[in-house]
Design a protein around this motif. Structure first.
Motif, PDB file in Angstrom:
ATOM      1  N   ARG A   3     -43.736  20.517 -37.021  1.00  0.00           N
ATOM      2  CA  ARG A   3     -44.392  21.390 -36.289  1.00  0.00           C
ATOM      3  C   ARG A   3     -45.903  22.406 -36.593  1.00  0.00           C
ATOM      4  O   ARG A   3     -46.220  22.612 -37.785  1.00  0.00           O
ATOM      5  N   LYS A   4     -46.461  22.538 -35.732  1.00  0.00           N
ATOM      6  CA  LYS A   4     -47.649  23.352 -35.836  1.00  0.00           C
ATOM      7  C   LYS A   4     -47.574  25.103 -36.619  1.00  0.00           C
ATOM      8  O   LYS A   4     -46.148  25.290 -36.284  1.00  0.00           O
ATOM      9  N   SER A   5     -48.764  25.529 -37.601  1.00  0.00           N
ATOM     10  CA  SER A   5     -47.915  26.322 -38.374  1.00  0.00           C
ATOM     11  C   SER A   5     -47.649  28.028 -37.497  1.00  0.00           C
ATOM     12  O   SER A   5     -46.973  28.752 -37.801  1.00  0.00           O
ATOM     13  N   VAL A   6     -48.453  27.804 -36.474  1.00  0.00           N
ATOM     14  CA  VAL A   6     -48.826  29.179 -35.814  1.00  0.00           C
ATOM     15  C   VAL A   6     -49.579  28.862 -34.411  1.00  0.00           C
ATOM     16  O   VAL A   6     -50.078  28.310 -33.785  1.00  0.00           O
ATOM     17  N   GLY A   7     -48.742  29.929 -32.849  1.00  0.00           N
ATOM     18  CA  GLY A   7     -49.645  30.408 -31.904  1.00  0.00           C
ATOM     19  C   GLY A   7     -48.552  31.090 -31.482  1.00  0.00           C
ATOM     20  O   GLY A   7     -48.005  31.941 -31.624  1.00  0.00           O
ATOM     21  N   ILE A   8     -49.671  30.914 -29.513  1.00  0.00           N
ATOM     22  CA  ILE A   8     -48.749  32.173 -28.842  1.00  0.00           C
ATOM     23  C   ILE A   8     -48.083  31.033 -27.882  1.00  0.00           C
ATOM     24  O   ILE A   8     -47.287  30.082 -27.974  1.00  0.00           O
ATOM     25  N   VAL A   9     -46.225  31.963 -27.643  1.00  0.00           N
ATOM     26  CA  VAL A   9     -45.054  31.571 -26.857  1.00  0.00           C
ATOM     27  C   VAL A   9     -44.899  32.578 -26.176  1.00  0.00           C
ATOM     28  O   VAL A   9     -44.709  33.889 -26.080  1.00  0.00           O
ATOM     29  N   SER A  10     -45.600  32.367 -24.641  1.00  0.00           N
ATOM     30  CA  SER A  10     -44.948  33.301 -23.821  1.00  0.00           C
ATOM     31  C   SER A  10     -43.893  32.880 -22.781  1.00  0.00           C
ATOM     32  O   SER A  10     -43.207  31.632 -22.718  1.00  0.00           O
ATOM     33  N   VAL A  11     -42.924  34.151 -22.702  1.00  0.00           N
ATOM     34  CA  VAL A  11     -41.437  34.099 -22.293  1.00  0.00           C
ATOM     35  C   VAL A  11     -41.299  34.686 -21.263  1.00  0.00           C
ATOM     36  O   VAL A  11     -40.478  36.187 -21.153  1.00  0.00           O
ATOM     37  N   ASP A  12     -41.847  33.961 -19.921  1.00  0.00           N
ATOM     38  CA  ASP A  12     -41.184  35.454 -18.652  1.00  0.00           C
ATOM     39  C   ASP A  12     -39.440  35.356 -18.665  1.00  0.00           C
ATOM     40  O   ASP A  12     -38.963  33.917 -18.130  1.00  0.00           O
ATOM     41  N   ASP A  13     -39.012  35.557 -19.266  1.00  0.00           N
ATOM     42  CA  ASP A  13     -37.151  35.857 -19.803  1.00  0.00           C
ATOM     43  C   ASP A  13     -36.976  36.183 -18.671  1.00  0.00           C
ATOM     44  O   ASP A  13     -35.904  37.493 -18.627  1.00  0.00           O
ATOM     45  N   GLY A  14     -36.259  36.039 -17.521  1.00  0.00           N
ATOM     46  CA  GLY A  14     -35.477  36.349 -16.285  1.00  0.00           C
ATOM     47  C   GLY A  14     -34.259  36.476 -16.319  1.00  0.00           C
ATOM     48  O   GLY A  14     -33.858  35.843 -17.526  1.00  0.00           O
ATOM     49  N   GLY A  15     -33.812  36.956 -14.927  1.00  0.00           N
ATOM     50  CA  GLY A  15     -32.223  36.751 -15.081  1.00  0.00           C
ATOM     51  C   GLY A  15     -31.492  35.539 -14.643  1.00  0.00           C
ATOM     52  O   GLY A  15     -30.529  34.635 -15.019  1.00  0.00           O
ATOM     53  N   PHE A  16     -32.286  34.674 -13.939  1.00  0.00           N
ATOM     54  CA  PHE A  16     -31.944  33.131 -13.409  1.00  0.00           C
ATOM     55  C   PHE A  16     -32.524  32.209 -14.648  1.00  0.00           C
ATOM     56  O   PHE A  16     -31.349  31.431 -14.590  1.00  0.00           O
ATOM     57  N   SER A  17     -34.059  32.255 -14.457  1.00  0.00           N
ATOM     58  CA  SER A  17     -34.355  30.997 -15.264  1.00  0.00           C
ATOM     59  C   SER A  17     -35.608  31.968 -16.467  1.00  0.00           C
ATOM     60  O   SER A  17     -36.278  33.227 -16.321  1.00  0.00           O
ATOM     61  N   THR A  18     -35.671  30.736 -17.849  1.00  0.00           N
ATOM     62  CA  THR A  18     -36.732  31.684 -18.821  1.00  0.00           C
ATOM     63  C   THR A  18     -38.595  31.188 -18.351  1.00  0.00           C
ATOM     64  O   THR A  18     -37.143  29.378 -18.774  1.00  0.00           O
ATOM     65  N   CYS A  19     -38.768  30.925 -18.086  1.00  0.00           N
ATOM     66  CA  CYS A  19     -40.223  30.324 -17.896  1.00  0.00           C
ATOM     67  C   CYS A  19     -40.796  30.129 -19.762  1.00  0.00           C
ATOM     68  O   CYS A  19     -40.959  31.203 -19.628  1.00  0.00           O
ATOM     69  N   ILE A  20     -41.358  29.089 -19.889  1.00  0.00           N
ATOM     70  CA  ILE A  20     -41.903  29.462 -20.783  1.00  0.00           C
ATOM     71  C   ILE A  20     -42.956  28.377 -21.736  1.00  0.00           C
ATOM     72  O   ILE A  20     -43.668  27.530 -20.733  1.00  0.00           O
ATOM     73  N   VAL A  21     -44.592  29.001 -21.533  1.00  0.00           N
ATOM     74  CA  VAL A  21     -45.430  28.844 -21.696  1.00  0.00           C
ATOM     75  C   VAL A  21     -46.412  28.568 -23.102  1.00  0.00           C
ATOM     76  O   VAL A  21     -46.446  29.863 -23.781  1.00  0.00           O
ATOM     77  N   THR A  22     -46.125  27.345 -23.756  1.00  0.00           N
ATOM     78  CA  THR A  22     -47.169  27.067 -24.676  1.00  0.00           C
ATOM     79  C   THR A  22     -48.599  26.877 -24.193  1.00  0.00           C
ATOM     80  O   THR A  22     -49.374  26.083 -23.687  1.00  0.00           O
ATOM     81  N   LYS A  23     -49.647  26.267 -26.014  1.00  0.00           N
ATOM     82  CA  LYS A  23     -50.782  26.113 -25.898  1.00  0.00           C
ATOM     83  C   LYS A  23     -50.875  24.718 -24.896  1.00  0.00           C
ATOM     84  O   LYS A  23     -51.386  23.663 -23.935  1.00  0.00           O
TER      85      LYS A  23
END
Length: 279
Positions: A3-23
């Motif tokens: 695993r890479k050591s450092v990064g951004i994790v975007s989490v649109d944590d909704g009630g129905f779905s959790t949408c995840i975006v990284t690099k």
């Protein structure tokens, strides 16, 4: 693969779905969770989004496992997202797609984007976490959190010029935002933005696409929205043709964003890159 050591994790944590975006990753996971329970004899992990989570001496089922094999599945419709339901969404996202050291973007309804809510969400997440998922244990760290407003975050995908409206039909809430970019600076227009705590799942059996659009769009004119405004429709509701058609009947120039259910998470990721000064 290490695993890479450092990064951004975007989490649109909704009630129905959790949408995840990284690099380099994008995913969407069912948000439903529940107590794992005892005396299970037939539980098997067969799907990509089947999860058994062990965290702080409690065991949960999550994702498709909770959808199909949980006696008391939990969904959360409270106004605050400072709750273990959403904590687990973020932590699972970091576990699956994150780094040893994570800089995290999360979302809250625009109407709840207050200093207190942002502080509460941040304090619950920052720090070291040890979690076991499907028998694998990892320890990771969340160094910082940016709490972003739902719907308005989508601005950061393309950063359009002039006045632009954002209409986000979600499972828990319907959010609306206004941005103005004059080429030199961008501003959110707070007086023409907000949340209605009416959502697709929140309404349950009372949900009707046309009724929800009538409720939301009729009130937007009182917030300064005009028929000919440029409006981007996003959220899970943007995948319902009847709902989109009803919205366009109010705002003929409205259009559905590309990948609308992921739009918040993508914009949040771009905003987090600015906030954390990371590429």
């Amino acid at each position: 693969m290490e695993r890479k050591s450092v990064g951004i994790v975007s989490v649109d944590d909704g009630g129905f779905s959790t949408c995840i975006v990284t690099k380099d990753k994008m995913d969407k996971i069912p948000s439903v969770k529940g107590n794992y329970g005892k005396d299970r004899n037939l539980t098997t992990i067969t799907g990509k989004h089947d999860f058994i989570i062990e965290y702080k001496d409690k065991v949960y089922c999550a994702g498709t496992l909770a959808q199909f094999d949980c006696e008391l599945p939990i969904k959360w419709f409270g106004k605050s997202k400072a709750h273990i339901f959403f904590d687990l969404s973020v932590l699972l996202s970091c576990f699956l797609y994150g780094y040893i050291e994570n800089y995290v973007a999360v979302s809250v309804p625009l109407g709840s984007h207050t200093p207190e809510e942002k502080k509460n969400r941040t304090e619950r997440l920052v720090g070291s976490h040890t979690m076991t998922v499907n028998g694998v244990t990892k320890t990771f760290y969340i160094s910082d959190v940016i709490v972003t407003p739902e719907s308005a975050s989508a601005y950061w995908i393309n950063e359009p010029l002039q006045l632009t409206r954002w209409l986000d039909f979600g499972s828990r809430t319907s959010n609306f935002a206004s941005t103005f970019n004059d080429g030199e600076s961008v501003r959110y227009i707070d007086t023409q933005s907000g949340s209605f705590y009416k959502g697709i799942e929140q309404l349950g059996e009372n949900f009707n696409s046309i009724d929800l659009v009538d409720y939301v769009c009729g009130r937007l004119f009182a917030k300064g929205w005009e028929t000919e405004d440029t409006i981007n429709i996003l959220g899970g509701g943007a995948l319902i043709p009847e709902l989109v058609e009803a919205a366009i009947s109010y705002f003929p120039r409205a259009q559905v964003m590309e990948n609308p259910s992921m739009a918040n998470a993508i914009g949040m990721y771009n905003l987090a890159r600015y906030a954390f000064q990371m590429s």
